[in-house]
Design an enzyme around this catalytic site. Structure first.
Site, PDB file in Angstrom:
ATOM      1  N   HIS A  45      -5.321  40.320  -3.867  1.00  0.00           N
ATOM      2  CA  HIS A  45      -4.951  41.621  -3.293  1.00  0.00           C
ATOM      3  C   HIS A  45      -5.670  42.742  -4.048  1.00  0.00           C
ATOM      4  O   HIS A  45      -5.256  43.145  -5.132  1.00  0.00           O
ATOM      5  CB  HIS A  45      -3.436  41.837  -3.337  1.00  0.00           C
ATOM      6  CG  HIS A  45      -3.025  43.153  -2.707  1.00  0.00           C
ATOM      7  ND1 HIS A  45      -2.613  43.259  -1.402  1.00  0.00           N
ATOM      8  CD2 HIS A  45      -3.012  44.410  -3.204  1.00  0.00           C
ATOM      9  CE1 HIS A  45      -2.351  44.532  -1.123  1.00  0.00           C
ATOM     10  NE2 HIS A  45      -2.585  45.252  -2.210  1.00  0.00           N
ATOM     11  N   ASN A  85     -13.393  49.842   5.884  1.00  0.00           N
ATOM     12  CA  ASN A  85     -12.871  51.206   5.891  1.00  0.00           C
ATOM     13  C   ASN A  85     -12.096  51.450   4.599  1.00  0.00           C
ATOM     14  O   ASN A  85     -11.326  50.596   4.172  1.00  0.00           O
ATOM     15  CB  ASN A  85     -11.960  51.420   7.096  1.00  0.00           C
ATOM     16  CG  ASN A  85     -12.707  51.281   8.413  1.00  0.00           C
ATOM     17  OD1 ASN A  85     -13.816  51.793   8.548  1.00  0.00           O
ATOM     18  ND2 ASN A  85     -12.126  50.577   9.361  1.00  0.00           N
ATOM     19  N   HIS A  98     -10.624  44.397   3.312  1.00  0.00           N
ATOM     20  CA  HIS A  98     -11.057  43.462   4.352  1.00  0.00           C
ATOM     21  C   HIS A  98     -12.357  43.974   4.951  1.00  0.00           C
ATOM     22  O   HIS A  98     -12.625  45.175   4.945  1.00  0.00           O
ATOM     23  CB  HIS A  98      -9.986  43.316   5.435  1.00  0.00           C
ATOM     24  CG  HIS A  98      -9.526  44.618   6.019  1.00  0.00           C
ATOM     25  ND1 HIS A  98      -8.608  45.424   5.369  1.00  0.00           N
ATOM     26  CD2 HIS A  98      -9.862  45.269   7.151  1.00  0.00           C
ATOM     27  CE1 HIS A  98      -8.399  46.517   6.101  1.00  0.00           C
ATOM     28  NE2 HIS A  98      -9.153  46.455   7.180  1.00  0.00           N
ATOM     29  N   HIS A 100     -14.692  43.930   8.361  1.00  0.00           N
ATOM     30  CA  HIS A 100     -14.797  43.651   9.791  1.00  0.00           C
ATOM     31  C   HIS A 100     -16.198  43.083  10.057  1.00  0.00           C
ATOM     32  O   HIS A 100     -17.195  43.720   9.688  1.00  0.00           O
ATOM     33  CB  HIS A 100     -14.648  44.938  10.605  1.00  0.00           C
ATOM     34  CG  HIS A 100     -13.340  45.638  10.441  1.00  0.00           C
ATOM     35  ND1 HIS A 100     -12.338  45.594  11.385  1.00  0.00           N
ATOM     36  CD2 HIS A 100     -12.854  46.434   9.446  1.00  0.00           C
ATOM     37  CE1 HIS A 100     -11.305  46.332  10.983  1.00  0.00           C
ATOM     38  NE2 HIS A 100     -11.591  46.851   9.807  1.00  0.00           N
TER      39      HIS A 100
HETATM   40  P1  5GP Z   1      -8.507  48.837   9.171  1.00  0.00           P
HETATM   41  O1  5GP Z   1      -8.071  49.816  10.246  1.00  0.00           O
HETATM   42  O2  5GP Z   1      -7.556  48.876   7.992  1.00  0.00           O
HETATM   43  O3  5GP Z   1      -9.932  48.937   8.782  1.00  0.00           O
HETATM   44  O4  5GP Z   1      -8.387  47.417   9.847  1.00  0.00           O
HETATM   45  C1  5GP Z   1      -7.199  46.722   9.989  1.00  0.00           C
HETATM   46  C2  5GP Z   1      -7.414  45.745  11.103  1.00  0.00           C
HETATM   47  O5  5GP Z   1      -6.436  44.735  10.997  1.00  0.00           O
HETATM   48  C3  5GP Z   1      -7.272  46.360  12.504  1.00  0.00           C
HETATM   49  O6  5GP Z   1      -8.474  46.145  13.233  1.00  0.00           O
HETATM   50  C4  5GP Z   1      -6.084  45.603  13.105  1.00  0.00           C
HETATM   51  O7  5GP Z   1      -6.266  45.322  14.479  1.00  0.00           O
HETATM   52  C5  5GP Z   1      -6.021  44.339  12.279  1.00  0.00           C
HETATM   53  N1  5GP Z   1      -4.687  43.798  12.092  1.00  0.00           N
HETATM   54  C6  5GP Z   1      -3.576  44.463  11.693  1.00  0.00           C
HETATM   55  N2  5GP Z   1      -2.524  43.634  11.596  1.00  0.00           N
HETATM   56  C7  5GP Z   1      -2.996  42.395  11.969  1.00  0.00           C
HETATM   57  C8  5GP Z   1      -2.378  41.111  12.080  1.00  0.00           C
HETATM   58  O8  5GP Z   1      -1.190  40.911  11.828  1.00  0.00           O
HETATM   59  N3  5GP Z   1      -3.178  40.084  12.486  1.00  0.00           N
HETATM   60  C9  5GP Z   1      -4.507  40.254  12.780  1.00  0.00           C
HETATM   61  N4  5GP Z   1      -5.197  39.173  13.170  1.00  0.00           N
HETATM   62  N5  5GP Z   1      -5.114  41.456  12.676  1.00  0.00           N
HETATM   63  C10 5GP Z   1      -4.370  42.513  12.282  1.00  0.00           C
HETATM   64 ZN    ZN Z   2      -2.338  42.027   0.181  1.00  0.00          ZN
END
Ligand code: 5GP
Ligand code: ZN
Length: 111
Positions: A45, A85, A98, A100
């Site tokens: 984490h 992000n 994470h 993408h």
């Molecule tokens: P961020 O907006 O933080 O860059 O990206 C978070 C991403 O995580 C988003 O694209 C969202 O759709 C995805 N996400 C959030 N919760 C979950 C989940 O429980 N499972 C999956 N597979 N994706 C998730």
């Molecule tokens: Zn975490």
């Protein structure tokens, strides 16, 4: 810890995994923004890029090794993007670092 990605890593929340090893997991995004939209997530984490330092940066290098493999496996070597992000203005919604992996269509400049 109340972290959705830690819960996916531990198996408490299900996910559609495409790859897993001792350091990272990769699974399909719940709300895909492209035909291929996978999240590559270190198991440790780390909150964001701001939490990366000399003690944990090896896992970030590993993320890119996995990204290269997955781009081939998922058939997007004609063009893909790896995006992380960081912070509110960048739209970070999950505070566990994470990456993408987006591909399978023409990607615009502002995404
Ligand atoms: P961020 O907006 O933080 O860059 O990206 C978070 C991403 O995580 C988003 O694209 C969202 O759709 C995805 N996400 C959030 N919760 C979950 C989940 O429980 N499972 C999956 N597979 N994706 C998730
Ligand atoms: Zn975490």
């Amino acid at each position: 810890m109340d972290c959705v990605f830690c819960k996916i890593i531990s198996g408490d929340i299900p996910s559609n995994k495409v790859y897993e090893d001792e350091k990272v997991v990769a699974f399909y995004d719940l709300e895909p923004q492209a035909p291929v939209h996978v999240l590559i997530v270190p198991k440790v984490h780390i909150e964001s890029v701001l939490g990366v330092d000399e003690t944990n940066s090896a896992v970030i290098a590993h993320v890119f090794e996995v990204a290269a493999k997955l781009a081939v496996e998922l058939g997007v070597t004609d063009g893909f993007r790896v995006v992380t992000n960081t912070g509110e203005n960048a739209g970070q919604t999950v505070k566990h670092i994470h990456f993408h992996l987006l591909g399978g269509r023409k990607l615009g400049r502002e995404e």
